[in-house]
Motif scaffolding. Sequence first.
Motif, mmCIF file in Angstrom:
data_model
loop_
_atom_site.group_PDB
_atom_site.id
_atom_site.type_symbol
_atom_site.label_atom_id
_atom_site.label_comp_id
_atom_site.label_asym_id
_atom_site.label_seq_id
_atom_site.Cartn_x
_atom_site.Cartn_y
_atom_site.Cartn_z
ATOM 1 N N TYR A 90 0.813 -1.205 0.000
ATOM 2 C CA TYR A 90 0.000 0.000 0.000
ATOM 3 C C TYR A 90 0.851 1.261 0.000
ATOM 4 N N GLU A 91 1.977 1.238 0.699
ATOM 5 C CA GLU A 91 2.833 2.419 0.756
ATOM 6 C C GLU A 91 3.389 2.768 -0.628
ATOM 7 N N ARG A 92 3.824 1.760 -1.362
ATOM 8 C CA ARG A 92 4.366 1.998 -2.691
ATOM 9 C C ARG A 92 3.279 2.533 -3.623
ATOM 10 N N GLU A 93 2.099 1.978 -3.567
ATOM 11 C CA GLU A 93 1.006 2.441 -4.418
ATOM 12 C C GLU A 93 0.582 3.851 -4.064
ATOM 13 N N LYS A 94 0.601 4.165 -2.747
ATOM 14 C CA LYS A 94 0.253 5.520 -2.328
ATOM 15 C C LYS A 94 1.279 6.514 -2.866
ATOM 16 N N THR A 95 2.543 6.154 -2.819
ATOM 17 C CA THR A 95 3.615 7.023 -3.358
ATOM 18 C C THR A 95 3.438 7.204 -4.859
ATOM 19 N N ASN A 96 3.160 6.109 -5.575
ATOM 20 C CA ASN A 96 2.936 6.201 -7.028
ATOM 21 C C ASN A 96 1.741 7.068 -7.337
ATOM 22 N N TYR A 97 0.674 6.951 -6.574
ATOM 23 C CA TYR A 97 -0.521 7.734 -6.775
ATOM 24 C C TYR A 97 -0.247 9.215 -6.539
ATOM 25 N N ASP A 98 0.512 9.514 -5.451
ATOM 26 C CA ASP A 98 0.854 10.905 -5.167
ATOM 27 C C ASP A 98 1.696 11.513 -6.272
ATOM 28 N N GLU A 99 2.606 10.732 -6.835
ATOM 29 C CA GLU A 99 3.461 11.212 -7.913
ATOM 30 C C GLU A 99 2.638 11.486 -9.188
#
Length: 102
Positions: A90-99
């Motif tokens: 989830y952390e990686r996906e959240k970072t990708n989404y924010d980017e």
Amino acid sequence: MQTLKRIALTLVIIGAINWGLIGLFQFDLVAAIFGGQTTGLSRLIYTLVGISGIICLSFLFDPLEETERDQPINPRSVNYGVELGEDFDYEREKTNYDERLR
């Protein structure tokens, strides 16, 4: 202190076995070994067993040692992963989404 507790517990066990023999077979092992109930050595053993019983009373009030299984489970540390594949990050996906939003 641990040595004193172990000695006290050993003497209490000896006393318990002696009382069991007295109750079941009317046989006093301490008196038989040391020459009667009124000899000085027998009275010393009886006294030490009695003092050990008093020392072992403190075991009732000692806190129980906590083991890992006695610890309450923290719901945040539960692993909900499956055996068939990788867990979703989830952390990686959240970072990708924010980017992507930038």
